[in-house]
Design a protein around this motif. Structure first.
Motif, short mmCIF file in Angstrom:
data_model
loop_
_atom_site.label_atom_id
_atom_site.label_comp_id
_atom_site.label_asym_id
_atom_site.label_seq_id
_atom_site.Cartn_x
_atom_site.Cartn_y
_atom_site.Cartn_z
N VAL A 64 0.26 6.13 3.31
CA VAL A 64 1.33 6.94 3.89
C VAL A 64 1.25 8.33 3.25
CG1 VAL A 64 2.95 6.16 2.11
CG2 VAL A 64 3.85 6.97 4.27
N ARG A 68 0.39 7.24 -3.63
CA ARG A 68 0.97 6.44 -4.71
C ARG A 68 2.05 7.18 -5.48
NH1 ARG A 68 -4.34 4.83 -7.65
NH2 ARG A 68 -5.11 6.59 -6.48
N SER A 73 4.81 5.11 -11.67
CA SER A 73 5.82 4.82 -12.69
C SER A 73 6.34 6.07 -13.39
CB SER A 73 5.27 3.86 -13.74
OG SER A 73 4.83 2.69 -13.10
N VAL A 213 -9.51 9.57 7.89
CA VAL A 213 -10.81 10.22 7.77
C VAL A 213 -11.88 9.13 7.81
CG1 VAL A 213 -12.33 11.51 6.22
CG2 VAL A 213 -9.91 12.17 6.46
C1 LIG Z 1 2.13 0.98 -9.58
C2 LIG Z 1 1.53 2.29 -10.06
C3 LIG Z 1 2.09 2.93 -11.16
C4 LIG Z 1 1.55 4.14 -11.61
N1 LIG Z 1 2.13 4.77 -12.67
C5 LIG Z 1 1.65 5.95 -13.13
C6 LIG Z 1 2.29 6.64 -14.21
O1 LIG Z 1 3.29 6.19 -14.77
N2 LIG Z 1 1.76 7.84 -14.62
C7 LIG Z 1 0.63 8.37 -14.02
O2 LIG Z 1 0.21 9.47 -14.42
N3 LIG Z 1 0.04 7.73 -12.98
C8 LIG Z 1 0.52 6.55 -12.53
N4 LIG Z 1 -0.09 5.91 -11.47
C9 LIG Z 1 -1.26 6.54 -10.88
C10 LIG Z 1 -0.87 7.66 -9.89
O3 LIG Z 1 0.13 7.20 -9.00
C11 LIG Z 1 -2.11 8.03 -9.12
O4 LIG Z 1 -3.14 8.38 -10.03
C12 LIG Z 1 -1.89 9.24 -8.22
O5 LIG Z 1 -0.79 9.04 -7.36
C13 LIG Z 1 -3.16 9.46 -7.43
O6 LIG Z 1 -2.96 10.52 -6.53
P1 LIG Z 1 -4.02 10.80 -5.43
O7 LIG Z 1 -3.44 11.89 -4.58
O8 LIG Z 1 -5.35 10.99 -6.06
O9 LIG Z 1 -4.17 9.43 -4.61
P2 LIG Z 1 -3.07 8.63 -3.77
O10 LIG Z 1 -1.71 8.87 -4.30
O11 LIG Z 1 -3.58 7.23 -3.66
O12 LIG Z 1 -3.14 9.33 -2.35
C14 LIG Z 1 -4.25 9.15 -1.49
C15 LIG Z 1 -3.76 9.36 -0.09
O13 LIG Z 1 -4.89 9.39 0.76
C16 LIG Z 1 -4.66 8.57 1.88
N5 LIG Z 1 -5.96 8.11 2.36
C17 LIG Z 1 -6.80 7.22 1.79
N6 LIG Z 1 -7.90 7.08 2.54
C18 LIG Z 1 -7.77 7.92 3.59
C19 LIG Z 1 -8.59 8.23 4.72
N7 LIG Z 1 -9.78 7.67 4.92
N8 LIG Z 1 -8.12 9.14 5.62
C20 LIG Z 1 -6.91 9.74 5.43
N9 LIG Z 1 -6.10 9.49 4.37
C21 LIG Z 1 -6.52 8.58 3.49
C22 LIG Z 1 -3.76 7.47 1.40
O14 LIG Z 1 -3.03 6.91 2.46
C23 LIG Z 1 -2.86 8.22 0.42
O15 LIG Z 1 -1.75 8.79 1.08
C24 LIG Z 1 0.43 4.71 -10.97
C25 LIG Z 1 -0.12 4.07 -9.85
C26 LIG Z 1 0.43 2.88 -9.40
C27 LIG Z 1 -0.18 2.23 -8.20
#
Ligand SMILES: Cc1cc2nc3c(=O)[nH]c(=O)nc-3n(C[C@H](O)[C@H](O)[C@H](O)COP(=O)(O)OP(=O)(O)OC[C@H]3O[C@@H](n4cnc5c(N)ncnc54)[C@H](O)[C@@H]3O)c2cc1C
Length: 230
Positions: A64, A68, A73, A213
């Protein structure tokens, strides 16, 4: 794009939920609970995924806008010289080519943008940031922190990207306790309320929700030049 307050709808009493609030549990089991908001925890029974035999993948996704950050957290700690120059200290591996002083201004910018609440402690292993007031300790925490300090051990509240004062139109946390289900009011940092909202106002961003994508398109120079999506 999810609309906080409409799509998360977590201001519910346990008796209003399918399992009366007992549908938690760690990792994937929690994600599969019908009590979780399916937008925020992808591994809902309606959206299963498979893994290779003997190679279980137990983590959870969020398919979405907001990713994440909708259920993270919120722990927002800084690396210190203890991590960055660990090799000099421990004799293993290599030091990072950065010192804490190089990173600090960037951490400061992030703290100001996302809003981090915590107590300034001056611990060398956990550098302080630009903090909003820390959340008050509850009774057990007060006893724990006092006892730890009596024993000469450092103890403090986790540094959390969760507001205790309003910031950029976002309200302070009101401690409803369902943070991992998408914050209804935007008091916890997530990219929907904190990052994409101002980006959209700038009119320099085009958001394409409901798009997946399928390939990154490469130019002849081997560099990415776009994506193909469905
Ligand atoms: C339960 C949990 C607790 C956490 N707690 C912490 C914490 O306390 N502190 C901390 O620093 N980090 C924490 N993290 C880690 C942190 O949430 C993530 O590292 C961070 O949100 C990653 O951001 P991102 O934008 O790289 O990826 P994401 O937040 O995963 O975003 C990726 C986005 O891309 C989209 N996507 C994926 N594939 C495609 C595609 N092919 N085409 C189009 N869209 C796509 C997904 O739908 C998503 O919206 C936690 C993670 C989890 C799961």
């Amino acid at each position: 794009m999810p609309v906080p307050g409409r799509d998360f709808a977590q201001h519910k009493w346990p008796y209003e939920k399918p399992l009366r609030g007992l549908g938690g549990g760690p990792g994937r089991r929690r994600a599969r609970s019908p009590e979780q908001v399916p937008l925020v925890w992808t591994d809902h029974p309606d959206r299963p995924y498979t893994t290779e035999p003997a190679k279980p993948f137990r983590w959870v996704r969020s398919r979405v806008v907001g990713g994440r950050t909708l259920h993270w957290s919120r722990a927002s700690h800084r690396f210190s010289g203890f991590e960055l120059q660990a090799a000099s200290r421990d004799g293993y591996g290599d030091n990072r080519p950065l010192r804490y002083a190089d990173l600090a201004p960037y951490y400061d910018r992030v703290d100001r943008h996302i809003g981090v609440s915590a107590y300034k402690e001056g611990f060398p292993q956990l550098p302080d940031g630009i903090f909003q007031p820390g959340m008050p300790y509850n009774c057990a925490e007060q006893i724990f922190v006092r006892a730890a300090r009596r024993m000469g051990l450092p103890a403090t509240h986790r540094r959390v990207a969760q507001l205790t004062r309003p910031l950029n139109g976002r309200p302070a946390c009101h401690y409803c306790g369902a943070c991992g289900q998408g914050c209804d009011v935007g008091a916890t940092f997530n990219s929907v309320v904190s990052t994409l909202a101002p980006a959209e106002k700038s009119r320099k961003m085009t958001l394409r929700p409901d798009s997946i994508v399928r390939a990154v398109l490469m130019g002849p120079d081997g560099r990415a030049r776009g994506v193909s999506y469905a």
